[in-house]
Design an enzyme around this catalytic site. Structure first.
Site, PDB file in Angstrom:
ATOM      1  N   GLU A 117       7.496 -42.165 -35.689  1.00 40.60           N
ATOM      2  CA  GLU A 117       7.453 -40.721 -35.409  1.00 40.60           C
ATOM      3  C   GLU A 117       8.871 -40.156 -35.393  1.00 40.60           C
ATOM      4  OE1 GLU A 117       5.257 -38.067 -34.796  1.00 40.60           O
ATOM      5  OE2 GLU A 117       7.098 -36.953 -34.411  1.00 40.60           O
ATOM      6  N   ALA A 148     -10.882 -26.891 -36.996  1.00 43.45           N
ATOM      7  CA  ALA A 148     -12.143 -26.428 -37.568  1.00 43.45           C
ATOM      8  C   ALA A 148     -12.729 -25.277 -36.752  1.00 43.45           C
ATOM      9  CB  ALA A 148     -13.133 -27.592 -37.631  1.00 43.45           C
ATOM     10  N   HIS A 173     -23.571 -34.647  -9.346  1.00 43.51           N
ATOM     11  CA  HIS A 173     -23.020 -35.928  -8.891  1.00 43.51           C
ATOM     12  C   HIS A 173     -23.953 -37.057  -9.305  1.00 43.51           C
ATOM     13  CE1 HIS A 173     -20.935 -38.846  -6.450  1.00 43.51           C
ATOM     14  NE2 HIS A 173     -22.127 -39.273  -6.040  1.00 43.51           N
ATOM     15  N   VAL A 228      -2.042 -35.958 -34.490  1.00 43.08           N
ATOM     16  CA  VAL A 228      -3.458 -36.157 -34.214  1.00 43.08           C
ATOM     17  C   VAL A 228      -4.069 -37.217 -35.136  1.00 43.08           C
ATOM     18  CG1 VAL A 228      -5.495 -34.867 -33.572  1.00 43.08           C
ATOM     19  CG2 VAL A 228      -3.386 -33.651 -33.900  1.00 43.08           C
ATOM     20  N   GLY A 244     -13.171 -21.139 -57.522  1.00 43.75           N
ATOM     21  CA  GLY A 244     -13.139 -19.680 -57.590  1.00 43.75           C
ATOM     22  C   GLY A 244     -11.705 -19.203 -57.757  1.00 43.75           C
ATOM     23  N   GLY A 291       1.329 -33.912 -41.159  1.00 45.02           N
ATOM     24  CA  GLY A 291       0.933 -32.511 -41.191  1.00 45.02           C
ATOM     25  C   GLY A 291       0.249 -32.129 -42.491  1.00 45.02           C
ATOM     26  N   GLY A 312       4.106 -40.605 -38.543  1.00 40.31           N
ATOM     27  CA  GLY A 312       3.647 -39.423 -37.812  1.00 40.31           C
ATOM     28  C   GLY A 312       2.671 -39.800 -36.714  1.00 40.31           C
TER      29      GLY A 312
HETATM   30  P1  FAD Z   1     -11.183 -26.807 -45.411  1.00 42.68           P
HETATM   31  O1  FAD Z   1     -12.059 -27.488 -44.451  1.00 42.68           O
HETATM   32  O2  FAD Z   1     -10.003 -27.471 -45.920  1.00 42.68           O
HETATM   33  O3  FAD Z   1     -12.095 -26.227 -46.542  1.00 42.68           O
HETATM   34  C1  FAD Z   1     -11.594 -25.592 -47.666  1.00 42.68           C
HETATM   35  C2  FAD Z   1     -12.594 -25.755 -48.797  1.00 42.68           C
HETATM   36  O4  FAD Z   1     -12.245 -24.868 -49.844  1.00 42.68           O
HETATM   37  C3  FAD Z   1     -12.611 -27.151 -49.422  1.00 42.68           C
HETATM   38  O5  FAD Z   1     -13.934 -27.580 -49.608  1.00 42.68           O
HETATM   39  C4  FAD Z   1     -11.935 -26.946 -50.775  1.00 42.68           C
HETATM   40  O6  FAD Z   1     -12.417 -27.839 -51.775  1.00 42.68           O
HETATM   41  C5  FAD Z   1     -12.364 -25.532 -51.078  1.00 42.68           C
HETATM   42  N1  FAD Z   1     -11.515 -24.806 -52.031  1.00 42.68           N
HETATM   43  C6  FAD Z   1     -10.174 -24.654 -52.007  1.00 42.68           C
HETATM   44  N2  FAD Z   1      -9.765 -23.861 -53.012  1.00 42.68           N
HETATM   45  C7  FAD Z   1     -10.890 -23.502 -53.688  1.00 42.68           C
HETATM   46  C8  FAD Z   1     -11.130 -22.670 -54.798  1.00 42.68           C
HETATM   47  N3  FAD Z   1     -10.144 -22.033 -55.435  1.00 42.68           N
HETATM   48  N4  FAD Z   1     -12.408 -22.539 -55.226  1.00 42.68           N
HETATM   49  C9  FAD Z   1     -13.429 -23.166 -54.604  1.00 42.68           C
HETATM   50  N5  FAD Z   1     -13.257 -23.945 -53.525  1.00 42.68           N
HETATM   51  C10 FAD Z   1     -12.002 -24.110 -53.073  1.00 42.68           C
HETATM   52  N6  FAD Z   1     -10.190 -30.190 -36.716  1.00 42.68           N
HETATM   53  C11 FAD Z   1     -10.884 -30.103 -35.577  1.00 42.68           C
HETATM   54  O7  FAD Z   1     -11.072 -28.989 -35.061  1.00 42.68           O
HETATM   55  N7  FAD Z   1     -11.404 -31.213 -34.965  1.00 42.68           N
HETATM   56  C12 FAD Z   1     -11.235 -32.447 -35.484  1.00 42.68           C
HETATM   57  O8  FAD Z   1     -11.713 -33.424 -34.923  1.00 42.68           O
HETATM   58  C13 FAD Z   1     -10.505 -32.579 -36.684  1.00 42.68           C
HETATM   59  N8  FAD Z   1     -10.312 -33.791 -37.236  1.00 42.68           N
HETATM   60  C14 FAD Z   1      -9.618 -33.891 -38.406  1.00 42.68           C
HETATM   61  C15 FAD Z   1      -9.396 -35.155 -38.936  1.00 42.68           C
HETATM   62  C16 FAD Z   1      -8.691 -35.288 -40.103  1.00 42.68           C
HETATM   63  C17 FAD Z   1      -8.464 -36.658 -40.673  1.00 42.68           C
HETATM   64  C18 FAD Z   1      -8.192 -34.133 -40.780  1.00 42.68           C
HETATM   65  C19 FAD Z   1      -7.450 -34.243 -42.072  1.00 42.68           C
HETATM   66  C20 FAD Z   1      -8.399 -32.866 -40.247  1.00 42.68           C
HETATM   67  C21 FAD Z   1      -9.106 -32.735 -39.052  1.00 42.68           C
HETATM   68  N9  FAD Z   1      -9.309 -31.496 -38.463  1.00 42.68           N
HETATM   69  C22 FAD Z   1      -9.989 -31.398 -37.289  1.00 42.68           C
HETATM   70  C23 FAD Z   1      -8.805 -30.260 -39.090  1.00 42.68           C
HETATM   71  C24 FAD Z   1      -9.952 -29.544 -39.835  1.00 42.68           C
HETATM   72  O9  FAD Z   1     -10.476 -30.433 -40.802  1.00 42.68           O
HETATM   73  C25 FAD Z   1      -9.438 -28.289 -40.503  1.00 42.68           C
HETATM   74  O10 FAD Z   1      -8.784 -27.472 -39.555  1.00 42.68           O
HETATM   75  C26 FAD Z   1     -10.599 -27.511 -41.098  1.00 42.68           C
HETATM   76  O11 FAD Z   1     -11.265 -28.272 -42.068  1.00 42.68           O
HETATM   77  C27 FAD Z   1     -10.107 -26.209 -41.734  1.00 42.68           C
HETATM   78  O12 FAD Z   1     -11.189 -25.522 -42.254  1.00 42.68           O
HETATM   79  P2  FAD Z   1     -11.039 -24.525 -43.487  1.00 42.68           P
HETATM   80  O13 FAD Z   1     -12.391 -23.974 -43.724  1.00 42.68           O
HETATM   81  O14 FAD Z   1      -9.921 -23.605 -43.247  1.00 42.68           O
HETATM   82  O15 FAD Z   1     -10.595 -25.434 -44.714  1.00 42.68           O
HETATM   83  P1  NAI Z   2       0.277 -33.253 -36.824  1.00 40.27           P
HETATM   84  O1  NAI Z   2       1.026 -32.000 -36.995  1.00 40.27           O
HETATM   85  O2  NAI Z   2      -0.693 -33.376 -35.728  1.00 40.27           O
HETATM   86  O3  NAI Z   2       1.287 -34.477 -36.659  1.00 40.27           O
HETATM   87  C1  NAI Z   2       2.287 -34.747 -37.576  1.00 40.27           C
HETATM   88  C2  NAI Z   2       3.321 -35.628 -36.897  1.00 40.27           C
HETATM   89  O4  NAI Z   2       4.166 -36.151 -37.886  1.00 40.27           O
HETATM   90  C3  NAI Z   2       4.191 -34.863 -35.908  1.00 40.27           C
HETATM   91  O5  NAI Z   2       4.251 -35.569 -34.700  1.00 40.27           O
HETATM   92  C4  NAI Z   2       5.531 -34.775 -36.620  1.00 40.27           C
HETATM   93  O6  NAI Z   2       6.618 -34.738 -35.726  1.00 40.27           O
HETATM   94  C5  NAI Z   2       5.515 -36.054 -37.426  1.00 40.27           C
HETATM   95  N1  NAI Z   2       6.370 -36.019 -38.611  1.00 40.27           N
HETATM   96  C6  NAI Z   2       6.554 -35.002 -39.485  1.00 40.27           C
HETATM   97  N2  NAI Z   2       7.388 -35.385 -40.473  1.00 40.27           N
HETATM   98  C7  NAI Z   2       7.733 -36.679 -40.222  1.00 40.27           C
HETATM   99  C8  NAI Z   2       8.551 -37.634 -40.896  1.00 40.27           C
HETATM  100  N3  NAI Z   2       9.176 -37.337 -42.032  1.00 40.27           N
HETATM  101  N4  NAI Z   2       8.671 -38.857 -40.352  1.00 40.27           N
HETATM  102  C9  NAI Z   2       8.030 -39.191 -39.211  1.00 40.27           C
HETATM  103  N5  NAI Z   2       7.248 -38.329 -38.532  1.00 40.27           N
HETATM  104  C10 NAI Z   2       7.094 -37.089 -39.045  1.00 40.27           C
HETATM  105  O7  NAI Z   2      -0.415 -33.506 -38.253  1.00 40.27           O
HETATM  106  P2  NAI Z   2      -1.473 -34.573 -38.726  1.00 40.27           P
HETATM  107  O8  NAI Z   2      -1.665 -35.639 -37.724  1.00 40.27           O
HETATM  108  O9  NAI Z   2      -1.083 -34.934 -40.109  1.00 40.27           O
HETATM  109  O10 NAI Z   2      -2.787 -33.714 -38.790  1.00 40.27           O
HETATM  110  C11 NAI Z   2      -2.870 -32.558 -39.648  1.00 40.27           C
HETATM  111  C12 NAI Z   2      -3.676 -31.481 -38.991  1.00 40.27           C
HETATM  112  O11 NAI Z   2      -5.031 -31.872 -38.894  1.00 40.27           O
HETATM  113  C13 NAI Z   2      -3.205 -31.214 -37.581  1.00 40.27           C
HETATM  114  O12 NAI Z   2      -2.457 -30.026 -37.615  1.00 40.27           O
HETATM  115  C14 NAI Z   2      -4.431 -31.008 -36.791  1.00 40.27           C
HETATM  116  O13 NAI Z   2      -4.581 -29.651 -36.507  1.00 40.27           O
HETATM  117  C15 NAI Z   2      -5.577 -31.427 -37.689  1.00 40.27           C
HETATM  118  N6  NAI Z   2      -6.302 -32.526 -37.047  1.00 40.27           N
HETATM  119  C16 NAI Z   2      -7.011 -32.259 -35.916  1.00 40.27           C
HETATM  120  C17 NAI Z   2      -7.689 -33.263 -35.285  1.00 40.27           C
HETATM  121  C18 NAI Z   2      -8.406 -32.954 -34.039  1.00 40.27           C
HETATM  122  O14 NAI Z   2      -8.546 -31.793 -33.714  1.00 40.27           O
HETATM  123  N7  NAI Z   2      -8.875 -33.951 -33.308  1.00 40.27           N
HETATM  124  C19 NAI Z   2      -7.723 -34.626 -35.804  1.00 40.27           C
HETATM  125  C20 NAI Z   2      -6.884 -34.807 -36.960  1.00 40.27           C
HETATM  126  C21 NAI Z   2      -6.237 -33.771 -37.562  1.00 40.27           C
END
Ligand code: FAD
Ligand code: NAI
Length: 483
Positions: free
Chosen positions: A221, A338, A462, A201, A122, A289, A198
């Site tokens: 890190e 999310a 409990h 998380v 979109g 990140g 990094g």
């Molecule tokens: P997204 O989930 O990124 O969704 C955006 C969507 O928009 C995508 O489908 C993309 O294709 C679509 N899109 C983008 N631009 C366009 C366009 N122009 N037209 C049509 N479609 C488009 N968060 C948690 O709370 N708990 C977790 O356990 C957790 N684990 C994670 C593990 C990993 C490995 C990663 C990478 C992230 C994790 N997160 C977790 C973070 C979480 O995935 C994100 O915070 C969340 O998905 C954000 O939701 P969103 O709807 O903003 O974006």
């Molecule tokens: P993050 O922000 O959690 O961690 C990135 C880490 O990389 C930080 O500790 C930072 O200091 C380090 N870093 C940055 N630049 C670096 C460099 N050049 N060299 C070495 N270390 C460096 O980001 P991450 O793990 O990539 O996750 C992305 C996002 O996804 C997070 O912001 C988190 O919100 C979301 N996420 C959430 C999860 C959950 O809720 N369980 C699980 C996985 C992701």
């Protein structure tokens, strides 16, 4: 003539698809556009969370935890296993099935709620073409580029385009050897040596998965402290547990050149002590990140404002600088989670309906799904100290909890922080079994501005792990019963 909708949502991740469902529930004609493709080129709504984030990572964490338990903990229960093995292809196939169930579930929910789904990208139509940029009349014209090209209009637009993983400068993701979260979730065989950049998380969750499956894992890190955003006492306890499990984390490093070698990848870095070092690994996961995603929105054409980090600028109500254009989730300020995206999506749909949607940023829980799990809500002890707020702290170790002993998982503790005068709960921090589930009680308590005494006086089942929360609340007043 283009199809007209009250609300058009761009992005079908947790922010977008939930906003679309809520808008439809409120009686708006609603469309949701999402471009994610599954392996066959078909629609795969759910965004990063469903496809390469929350859901698949938790599926692999579960599989790898079963493997670890079978290999290391079943014997404690008198269960013997010969020739324990893991079929990685099957494990990955199960994970893909879990993802597909979630994709299909969202398509079903769209149908159920009468949300019109468009599979494609979109983008705003240029200002001057159609009614874009004013938000008046029929609203904004949006082009959908997919299998078929469509033009639709929306009186209100909700942008939920999410985020993408950030790459190391000079080391683009090839998803073969230098992996983002996407590649990290589909490594076909257990790498002998796995490197992660990094220790956030993703670093800890993905590092845990592959360590449990047999990889020798090293995490590099940049920051000098481990999990700096986590309560220090909890982070120390977690670090101890991860070290004991064999996860190697080097803090305070400066990563230099990353280059391909015959075996995989070689990372040059400077250690915290200033020594020049090299880490050679079979695979490297870069988890430093995420960056907001506005690629393809054609935001320039309508003058949508982004900040210097590329995030869509919004006010407290998720309003952008354009009339009737809203943005939620990872593409705007705030934690990239999310459930934060979902809450914003619901609140925006309700605001469009003239209601008072609200997101309480002080009570958004965080969970890291490692073992032990880490979960928290509210302020850390170091934040309270820095702000000068007088507080009381109570902790209770799982070692003294009957259910944790029965589970055979006594690592960690619950910590409750409360205002010194009013006893209002200011933060709850948990490291230990099922912290992800236990934290909900703390979130509810904080939403209702409960005191530590309130938790202490509530009857908890409990034996249950939740008794540790009650005991930590009792500990705030120095009157634990079981420790
Ligand atoms: P997204 O989930 O990124 O969704 C955006 C969507 O928009 C995508 O489908 C993309 O294709 C679509 N899109 C983008 N631009 C366009 C366009 N122009 N037209 C049509 N479609 C488009 N968060 C948690 O709370 N708990 C977790 O356990 C957790 N684990 C994670 C593990 C990993 C490995 C990663 C990478 C992230 C994790 N997160 C977790 C973070 C979480 O995935 C994100 O915070 C969340 O998905 C954000 O939701 P969103 O709807 O903003 O974006
Ligand atoms: P993050 O922000 O959690 O961690 C990135 C880490 O990389 C930080 O500790 C930072 O200091 C380090 N870093 C940055 N630049 C670096 C460099 N050049 N060299 C070495 N270390 C460096 O980001 P991450 O793990 O990539 O996750 C992305 C996002 O996804 C997070 O912001 C988190 O919100 C979301 N996420 C959430 C999860 C959950 O809720 N369980 C699980 C996985 C992701």
């Amino acid at each position: 003539m283009s199809k007209q909708f009250d609300v058009v949502v761009i992005g079908g991740g947790p922010g977008g698809y939930i906003a679309a469902i809520r808008a439809a529930q409120l009686g708006f004609t609603t469309a949701c556009i999402d471009e994610w493709k599954n392996g066959k080129g078909g629609p795969a709504p759910g965004g990063t969370c469903t496809n390469v984030g929350c859901i698949p990572s938790k599926a692999l964490l579960q599989s790898s935890e079963h493997f670890e338990h079978a290999g290391h903990h079943f014997a404690d229960h008198g269960i013997g296993l010969n020739d324990l093995s893991i079929d990685i292809a099957k494990m990955l196939g199960r994970k893909d099935q879990v993802v597909k169930q979630n994709n299909d579930g969202i398509l079903y929910l769209f149908k159920k709620n009468k949300v019109t789904f468009f599979h494609g990208r979109g983008s705003f139509v240029k200002a001057g073409e159609g009614a874009a940029s004013t938000g008046s009349g029929q609203g904004y014209e949006i082009k959908v580029a997919g299998a078929a090209e469509e033009s639709i209009t929306g009186k209100h637009i909700i942008l939920a385009t999410g985020s993408n993983p950030r790459a190391l400068p000079g080391a683009a993701f090839d998803e073969e050897n230098i992996l983002s979260n996407d590649g990290a979730l589909r490594i076909p065989t257990v790498p002998k040596k796995l490197g992660l950049i990094g220790s956030g998380v993703i670093g800890l969750e993905m590092g845990s998965v592959w360590r449990r499956l047999g990889s020798d894992v090293t995490v590099l890190e940049a920051l000098p402290t481990f999990l700096g955003a986590v309560d220090e006492q909890i982070a120390k306890e977690a670090q101890k547990a991860f070290t004991k499990q064999g996860l190697k984390v080097e803090l305070g490093v400066q990563v230099g050149e990353v280059k391909a070698i015959a075996q995989g990848v070689s990372v040059s870095y400077t250690s915290a002590k200033g020594e020049a070092k090299t880490l050679d690994v079979d695979k490297l996961i870069v988890s430093i990140g995420s960056v907001p995603n506005t690629i393809g929105l054609n935001h320039e054409a309508v003058g949508l404002k982004l900040d210097e980090r590329g995030m869509i600028v919004v006010d407290d109500d998720c309003k952008t600088n354009l009339p009737n254009v809203w943005a939620v989730g990872d593409v705007v300020r705030g934690p990239m989670l999310a459930h934060k995206a979902e809450e914003e999506g619901v609140a925006v749909a309700e605001r469009i309906a003239g209601q008072h949607g609200h997101v309480n940023f002080n009570t958004i829980p965080w969970v890291i799904y490692t073992s032990p799990e880490i979960a928290w809500v509210g302020q850390t002890e170091q934040q309270l100290k820095a702000s000068g707020r007088a507080y009381k702290a109570g902790t209770f170790p799982f070692m003294a909890n009957g259910r944790a002993r029965a589970l055979g998982d006594t690592t960690g503790m619950v910590k409750v922080l409360a205002d010194a005068k009013t006893d209002e709960i200011l933060g709850v921090h948990i490291v230990g079994p099922f912290a992800s589930e236990l934290i909900s009680e703390a979130v509810v308590a904080m939403e209702f501005k409960a005191s530590a005494e309130d938790i202490a006086r509530i009857c908890h089942a409990h034996p249950s792990l939740s008794e540790a929360t009650k005991e930590a609340a009792l500990a705030v007043d120095k009157r634990t019963l079981n420790f």
